[in-house]
Design a protein around this motif. Structure first.
Motif, short mmCIF file in Angstrom:
data_model
loop_
_atom_site.label_atom_id
_atom_site.label_comp_id
_atom_site.label_asym_id
_atom_site.label_seq_id
_atom_site.Cartn_x
_atom_site.Cartn_y
_atom_site.Cartn_z
N ALA A 18 -6.05 0.42 -2.85
CA ALA A 18 -4.96 1.36 -3.15
C ALA A 18 -4.55 1.29 -4.61
O ALA A 18 -4.44 2.33 -5.29
N PRO A 42 0.82 -1.23 0.00
CA PRO A 42 0.00 0.00 0.00
C PRO A 42 0.84 1.27 0.00
O PRO A 42 0.46 2.26 -0.61
N THR A 43 1.98 1.23 0.68
CA THR A 43 2.87 2.40 0.70
C THR A 43 3.38 2.72 -0.70
O THR A 43 3.44 3.89 -1.10
N ALA A 87 -3.59 10.30 -1.81
CA ALA A 87 -2.42 9.47 -1.53
C ALA A 87 -2.11 9.46 -0.04
O ALA A 87 -1.70 8.44 0.51
N GLY A 88 -2.33 10.59 0.62
CA GLY A 88 -2.13 10.65 2.07
C GLY A 88 -3.08 9.73 2.81
O GLY A 88 -2.70 9.08 3.78
N ALA A 106 0.60 4.38 -2.53
CA ALA A 106 0.40 5.75 -2.06
C ALA A 106 1.43 6.69 -2.68
O ALA A 106 1.09 7.79 -3.14
N TYR A 107 2.68 6.28 -2.69
CA TYR A 107 3.73 7.11 -3.29
C TYR A 107 3.52 7.25 -4.79
O TYR A 107 3.80 8.31 -5.37
N LEU A 140 -4.40 6.95 1.55
CA LEU A 140 -3.91 5.59 1.30
C LEU A 140 -2.68 5.28 2.15
O LEU A 140 -2.51 4.15 2.62
N PHE A 141 -1.84 6.28 2.35
CA PHE A 141 -0.61 6.07 3.10
C PHE A 141 -0.87 5.71 4.55
O PHE A 141 -0.14 4.91 5.15
N ALA A 195 -4.46 13.16 4.99
CA ALA A 195 -4.49 12.17 6.07
C ALA A 195 -5.20 12.71 7.30
O ALA A 195 -6.06 12.04 7.90
N MET A 198 -0.31 15.47 1.26
CA MET A 198 -0.57 14.14 1.80
C MET A 198 -0.94 14.21 3.28
O MET A 198 -1.87 13.54 3.74
#
Length: 327
Positions: free
Chosen positions: A165, A17-18, A223-224, A21-22, A226-227, A51, A47
């Protein structure tokens, strides 16, 4: 045995997932820099806002999709605030503003003044906000093995998080592919090459830049979200290093390309995991985990410099279309 374990870890990073996200954050940065020529050095700020917006809204009792809309709105508003005073200026002014603004967001997040909302430097624990997302899962309980990968179907480090993601990443890739082939996308490329010529053709350059900044910022906000789904919201984890990682990913895969950010993210985290795991095995007593992270950061910095100097177009990019010295 050690080699098999390391390769398994590397393969796991490819679909983590990281990594997704990136990749999404780099897609947003690609709209800023690759297609429009905007030097955004604060993508981590987008991000972090996304979040926080999602987590705080969820903790307040709002459903998942409402919290997601709040995260998106936070990114759009942040882009608007940054763009209004800077987009009429040239070159590096946006870079200075965005990296400073991202640091302001991080420092506000870790401040004790807003401790009740943001959790201060400790952040917000994952269990306090990710339950609405987990409740959406249609996967059965248990775990599933697919090729070399085996994860639980639900939970923080699960197939459900990976499925969502990477679906979002693919949707973003499709969206970028569509808009960059539209008249709107061609205007963005024209602004990147020569905004005076585009302005002479009667186009509102400021408006197009603002639209690109907002759209890329929204991608960063999502993306944040997902991160932090597999972890907690911790402000120091989304600081300057994250922005430079995103830039390295974009330049590695190739700016102004469709799949560059995605492939760049997979290569980056695969190689990064290989280096860290290799150092732990080769130097188990001579180096600590903290030192491994520091060495990894130095390697990322050296890689970024080499990319800018020797191959600014990245793996998939076209040097004739995009180069730093053409800005």
């Amino acid at each position: 045995m050690e080699l098999t374990r390391i390769l398994t870890q590397v393969l796991g990073e490819l679909i983590a997932p990281t990594t997704a996200a990136y990749a999404l954050a780099a897609i947003g940065l690609n709209l800023h820099f690759g297609y429009t020529g905007l030097l955004n050095m604060g993508q981590a700020g987008f991000m972090l806002l996304g979040a926080y917006g999602f987590a705080i809204a969820t903790i307040a009792g709002l459903p998942f999709f409402v919290a997601l809309l709040i995260a998106i709105a936070a990114g759009a508003l942040f882009a608007l605030i940054l763009g209004v005073p800077t987009l009429k200026l040239r070159g590096d002014y946006l870079a200075i503003v965005t990296i400073s603004a991202a640091e302001i967001i991080r420092m506000i997040g870790r401040s004790t003044v807003f401790n009740d909302s943001t959790g201060g430097s400790s952040g917000l624990t994952g269990n306090s906000f990710k339950y609405t997302f987990m409740d959406l899962s249609f996967l059965p309980d248990g775990s599933t093995q697919f090729g070399p990968w085996e994860y639980s179907n639900n939970g923080s480090n699960s197939w459900w998080v990976r499925l969502v993601a990477w679906s979002v990443v693919l949707l973003a890739v499709l969206l970028v592919w569509l808009i960059t082939r539209s008249p709107w996308g061609r205007v963005l490329k024209g602004i990147r090459e020569d905004e005076d010529a585009v302005r002479a053709l009667g186009k509102n350059v400021y408006s197009y830049k603002m639209q690109a900044l907002i759209l890329g910022g929204v991608a960063g906000s999502v993306a944040g979200v997902l991160f932090v789904l597999p972890r907690a919201v911790q402000p120091d984890s989304m600081g300057r290093s994250m922005t430079f990682f995103i830039w390295t990913i974009l330049l590695l895969g190739g700016a102004a390309t469709i799949w560059g950010p995605v492939v760049g993210s997979m290569i980056f985290f695969g190689v990064y995991m290989l280096l860290r795991a290799g150092m732990r095995v080769a130097l188990p007593d001579a180096i600590s985990s903290a030192q491994i992270e520091q060495i990894g950061g130095m390697i990322v910095g050296i890689t970024l410099m080499c990319l800018v100097i020797f191959r600014p177009q990245g793996i998939f990019g076209d040097k004739k279309e995009l180069a730093f010295d053409g800005r």
